[in-house]
Design an enzyme around this catalytic site. Structure first.
Site, PDB file in Angstrom:
ATOM      1  N   ALA A  25       0.800  -1.239   0.000  1.00 51.29           N
ATOM      2  CA  ALA A  25       0.000   0.000   0.000  1.00 51.29           C
ATOM      3  C   ALA A  25       0.824   1.276   0.000  1.00 51.29           C
ATOM      4  CB  ALA A  25      -0.932  -0.008   1.210  1.00 51.29           C
ATOM      5  N   TYR A 166       4.656 -13.655 -14.376  1.00 51.29           N
ATOM      6  CA  TYR A 166       3.624 -12.750 -13.849  1.00 51.29           C
ATOM      7  C   TYR A 166       2.227 -13.219 -14.241  1.00 51.29           C
ATOM      8  CZ  TYR A 166       1.387  -8.209 -12.842  1.00 51.29           C
ATOM      9  OH  TYR A 166       0.597  -7.208 -12.346  1.00 51.29           O
ATOM     10  N   ALA A 168       1.317 -16.284 -14.992  1.00 54.48           N
ATOM     11  CA  ALA A 168       1.023 -17.511 -14.261  1.00 54.48           C
ATOM     12  C   ALA A 168       0.577 -17.193 -12.839  1.00 54.48           C
ATOM     13  CB  ALA A 168       2.250 -18.421 -14.238  1.00 54.48           C
TER      14      ALA A 168
END
Length: 255
Positions: A25, A166, A168
């Site tokens: 975040a 990525y 997968a």
């Protein structure tokens, strides 16, 4: 609530704000989600791995929007670190919403991809989802309520050259979303995925827009705030009958 006792007036303030826990975040889509949820009545638990300054800045912005916040530093793929950070908190309070956003890419053609590039991408996206969700899920199940939103990607739906690892990982996250949704629906816990396309963040800063824009029917990149708006909807009462779905935010690049 006002009560009069012995001529005195007592005022008790009831805090009904729910908690949203967001991984990754400190910037980009994760930061936008944190601020959107803060503006929608959530207090925020901000996870970050290394960028404390960025996470603290997001926290202060969330606070300015009326939210309280916690900064939680750990690698989501490290089960021991996740437990050490979350177990003490979960004994006292539980998030209503969990947003699994932490992730990164290590793009290269598979012919030249190293095992480390394969393993680290899958570890953060899939092991990270498992480690964090498993801990938080217990408290949600006891309370018989909760929202889980996993940030997937168009790459996990359509595939994309140079992103076998990525794609997968994100495809696996979509499958996990649907399976978990089926498991916990009877406990009033809804699990959905949001699948961004080309969004203007640090991950896309090096792409050549002139090559990408012809692929996007809306002829522009999206913004983190457009993704965050969909996440906020899925965490709201208006989405009370939606679970097991993948909502695309991609300008039409994959339909």
């Amino acid at each position: 609530i006002r009560n009069h006792r012995g001529g005195r007036r007592f005022i008790v303030i009831m805090d009904n704000r729910k908690i949203a826990r967001i991984t990754g975040a400190s910037k980009g889509i994760g930061a936008a989600i944190a601020l959107e949820l803060a503006g929608n009545g959530f207090d925020i638990w901000l996870n970050f791995r290394g960028d404390r300054e960025g996470a603290a800045k997001v926290g202060k912005q969330a606070e300015a929007a009326g939210a309280s916040y916690r900064l939680l530093q750990f690698d989501v793929s490290d089960g021991k670190a996740v437990a050490e950070a979350l177990d003490p908190l979960l004994e006292q309070e539980a998030p209503y919403a969990l947003i699994n956003n932490a992730g990164f890419s290590r793009d290269t053609l598979m012919a030249w991809m190293t095992e480390e590039e394969w393993q680290t991408v899958l570890s953060v996206h899939l092991n990270g989802f498992f480690q964090v969700t498993k801990l938080v899920l217990g408290s949600m199940m006891r309370r018989r309520q909760g929202r889980i939103v996993n940030i997937a990607s168009t790459a996990g739906q359509s595939g994309l050259g140079g992103q076998v690892n990525y794609a997968a990982a994100k495809a696996g996250l979509i499958g996990a979303t649907k399976s978990l949704a089926a498991e916990v629906a009877k406990r009033n816990i809804q699990v959905n995925a949001v699948s961004p396309g080309f969004i203007r963040t640090a991950m896309t800063k090096d792409i050549h827009e002139e090559a990408v824009l012809p692929l996007i029917p809306m002829k522009r990149l999206g913004t983190p705030e457009e993704v965050a708006g969909v996440v906020a909807f899925l965490c709201s009462d208006r989405a009370s009958y939606i679970t097991g779905h993948v909502i695309s935010v991609n300008g039409g690049v994959y339909m």
